[in-house]
Design a protein around this motif. Structure first.
Motif, PDB file in Angstrom:
ATOM      1  N   ALA A 139      22.573  27.217 -15.803  1.00 36.09           N
ATOM      2  CA  ALA A 139      22.843  28.721 -15.469  1.00 36.09           C
ATOM      3  C   ALA A 139      22.135  29.280 -15.283  1.00 36.09           C
ATOM      4  N   ASP A 140      20.548  29.648 -15.746  1.00 35.06           N
ATOM      5  CA  ASP A 140      19.516  29.660 -15.067  1.00 35.06           C
ATOM      6  C   ASP A 140      19.588  29.892 -13.291  1.00 35.06           C
ATOM      7  N   ILE A 141      19.773  28.505 -12.962  1.00 39.60           N
ATOM      8  CA  ILE A 141      19.117  28.313 -11.383  1.00 39.60           C
ATOM      9  C   ILE A 141      20.720  28.468 -10.764  1.00 39.60           C
ATOM     10  N   LEU A 142      21.758  28.356 -11.423  1.00 39.63           N
ATOM     11  CA  LEU A 142      22.866  28.880 -10.436  1.00 39.63           C
ATOM     12  C   LEU A 142      22.861  30.997 -10.314  1.00 39.63           C
ATOM     13  N   GLN A 143      22.342  31.301 -11.425  1.00 38.70           N
ATOM     14  CA  GLN A 143      22.805  33.060 -11.043  1.00 38.70           C
ATOM     15  C   GLN A 143      20.934  32.475 -10.263  1.00 38.70           C
ATOM     16  N   LEU A 144      19.883  32.283 -10.436  1.00 41.12           N
ATOM     17  CA  LEU A 144      18.962  32.857  -9.016  1.00 41.12           C
ATOM     18  C   LEU A 144      19.675  32.326  -7.479  1.00 41.12           C
ATOM     19  N   THR A 145      21.175  31.273  -7.649  1.00 42.63           N
ATOM     20  CA  THR A 145      21.224  30.689  -6.428  1.00 42.63           C
ATOM     21  C   THR A 145      21.779  32.121  -6.231  1.00 42.63           C
ATOM     22  N   ALA A 146      22.764  32.786  -6.903  1.00 45.64           N
ATOM     23  CA  ALA A 146      23.782  33.526  -6.217  1.00 45.64           C
ATOM     24  C   ALA A 146      22.719  34.875  -5.846  1.00 45.64           C
ATOM     25  N   GLN A 147      21.957  35.548  -6.363  1.00 44.18           N
ATOM     26  CA  GLN A 147      20.911  36.325  -5.771  1.00 44.18           C
ATOM     27  C   GLN A 147      20.042  35.890  -4.663  1.00 44.18           C
ATOM     28  N   ALA A 148      19.791  34.257  -4.369  1.00 40.38           N
ATOM     29  CA  ALA A 148      19.203  33.941  -2.717  1.00 40.38           C
ATOM     30  C   ALA A 148      20.939  33.648  -1.960  1.00 40.38           C
ATOM     31  N   LEU A 149      21.390  33.796  -2.043  1.00 43.32           N
ATOM     32  CA  LEU A 149      22.849  33.484  -0.770  1.00 43.32           C
ATOM     33  C   LEU A 149      23.412  34.806  -0.759  1.00 43.32           C
ATOM     34  N   CYS A 150      22.881  35.632  -1.869  1.00 43.90           N
ATOM     35  CA  CYS A 150      23.223  37.643  -1.755  1.00 43.90           C
ATOM     36  C   CYS A 150      22.394  37.538  -0.281  1.00 43.90           C
ATOM     37  N   LEU A 151      20.980  37.100  -0.829  1.00 45.96           N
ATOM     38  CA  LEU A 151      19.833  37.682   0.179  1.00 45.96           C
ATOM     39  C   LEU A 151      20.130  37.201   1.486  1.00 45.96           C
ATOM     40  N   GLU A 152      20.692  35.695   1.769  1.00 46.27           N
ATOM     41  CA  GLU A 152      20.875  34.899   2.978  1.00 46.27           C
ATOM     42  C   GLU A 152      21.761  36.160   3.329  1.00 46.27           C
ATOM     43  N   THR A 179      19.287  24.458  -4.237  1.00 44.89           N
ATOM     44  CA  THR A 179      19.484  23.139  -2.415  1.00 44.89           C
ATOM     45  C   THR A 179      20.762  23.159  -2.564  1.00 44.89           C
ATOM     46  N   SER A 180      21.067  22.823  -1.003  1.00 44.51           N
ATOM     47  CA  SER A 180      22.712  23.418  -0.899  1.00 44.51           C
ATOM     48  C   SER A 180      24.110  23.364  -1.792  1.00 44.51           C
ATOM     49  N   GLU A 181      23.766  21.851  -2.701  1.00 45.93           N
ATOM     50  CA  GLU A 181      24.186  21.263  -3.522  1.00 45.93           C
ATOM     51  C   GLU A 181      24.748  22.547  -4.243  1.00 45.93           C
ATOM     52  N   MET A 182      23.585  23.466  -5.133  1.00 46.49           N
ATOM     53  CA  MET A 182      23.625  24.215  -6.506  1.00 46.49           C
ATOM     54  C   MET A 182      23.950  25.416  -5.325  1.00 46.49           C
ATOM     55  N   LYS A 183      23.859  25.846  -4.194  1.00 45.44           N
ATOM     56  CA  LYS A 183      24.522  26.677  -3.930  1.00 45.44           C
ATOM     57  C   LYS A 183      25.738  26.496  -3.427  1.00 45.44           C
ATOM     58  N   GLU A 184      26.948  25.355  -2.916  1.00 46.44           N
ATOM     59  CA  GLU A 184      27.437  25.179  -3.025  1.00 46.44           C
ATOM     60  C   GLU A 184      28.435  25.288  -4.728  1.00 46.44           C
ATOM     61  N   LYS A 185      27.456  24.972  -5.495  1.00 46.75           N
ATOM     62  CA  LYS A 185      28.328  24.718  -6.823  1.00 46.75           C
ATOM     63  C   LYS A 185      28.456  26.794  -7.251  1.00 46.75           C
ATOM     64  N   VAL A 186      27.830  27.594  -6.959  1.00 48.72           N
ATOM     65  CA  VAL A 186      27.568  29.089  -6.502  1.00 48.72           C
ATOM     66  C   VAL A 186      29.102  29.530  -6.318  1.00 48.72           C
ATOM     67  N   ARG A 187      29.168  29.042  -5.291  1.00 43.65           N
ATOM     68  CA  ARG A 187      30.130  29.153  -4.350  1.00 43.65           C
ATOM     69  C   ARG A 187      31.649  29.132  -4.652  1.00 43.65           C
ATOM     70  N   SER A 188      31.350  27.568  -5.393  1.00 44.98           N
ATOM     71  CA  SER A 188      32.832  26.876  -6.592  1.00 44.98           C
ATOM     72  C   SER A 188      33.261  27.726  -7.264  1.00 44.98           C
ATOM     73  N   VAL A 189      31.585  28.351  -8.391  1.00 47.54           N
ATOM     74  CA  VAL A 189      32.033  28.730  -9.505  1.00 47.54           C
ATOM     75  C   VAL A 189      32.710  30.247  -9.215  1.00 47.54           C
ATOM     76  N   VAL A 190      32.010  31.157  -8.336  1.00 45.60           N
ATOM     77  CA  VAL A 190      32.066  32.404  -7.867  1.00 45.60           C
ATOM     78  C   VAL A 190      33.938  32.646  -7.487  1.00 45.60           C
ATOM     79  N   ARG A 191      34.624  31.205  -6.732  1.00 45.97           N
ATOM     80  CA  ARG A 191      36.080  31.305  -6.401  1.00 45.97           C
ATOM     81  C   ARG A 191      36.632  31.275  -7.950  1.00 45.97           C
TER      82      ARG A 191
END
Length: 193
Positions: free
Chosen positions: A93-106, A132-144
């Protein structure tokens, strides 16, 4: 429950978290330390994902491989830093939150971010996190998935577990009811009586 049903309740953990964030949550404060620019409570968004948020801290480290930052000389690489009152979780959960922040910054900075940090107050330590790209894809999936729930105004059933004991929404969500019989079963039983 927070976003779909507009439900919120404080508990000791949320209050402790707010106390921990008191320094980090100072919007529009920039702090320069040598080649490091520290921005606190930075609003972020991703038009591509349709999400917004606030990073506790974003550290911009001067690096010729980075991007230009408005109001700063040179180029910088961005590193999101999230503050947590507890210790590292067993789930992601924490890593997904941080990854979502990174995707926004990107999306905002038109760059790639592959590293972030979690500061855990309970262990008084900062932990480096590979984004990682795997965590970024997981965030995209959870967001959808979450956006689908939000569009339908549907609150999914709780997945009750030990984590429910420390949740501030426990008295609203009532996870212990998930282990009881259904309303239909209860009513049918009462009718039979």
């Amino acid at each position: 429950m927070i976003h779909i049903e507009q439900q919120w309740e404080e508990n000791v953990r949320t209050v402790q978290g707010q106390y921990l964030h008191r320094k980090a949550d100072q919007p529009f404060v920039r702090e320069k330390r040598g080649d490091k620019l520290v921005v606190r409570a930075m609003p972020v968004k991703s038009d591509g994902l349709g999400i917004t948020g606030i990073c506790d801290v974003v550290e911009f480290i001067r690096d010729d491989r980075g991007v230009e930052i408005s109001g700063a000389e040179g180029k910088y690489i961005a590193y999101p830093v999230e503050y947590k009152r507890g210790k590292p979780k067993k789930d992601d959960a924490d890593i997904l939150q941080l990854t979502a922040q990174a995707l926004c910054l990107e999306d905002m900075l038109l760059c790639e971010i592959d590293t972030g940090y979690m500061f855990y107050n309970e262990i008084k330590r900062r932990v480096e996190v590979a984004l990682t790209s795997e965590m970024k894809e997981k965030v995209r999936s959870v967001v959808r998935e979450m956006q689908d729930y939000y569009r339908r105004r549907y609150t999914p059933k709780v997945k009750a577990g030990p984590h429910c004991k420390s949740c501030s929404l426990q008295s609203i969500c009532l996870p212990e009811l998930m282990t009881k019989r259904s309303v239909k079963s209860y009513i049918e039983g009462k009718i039979r009586e």
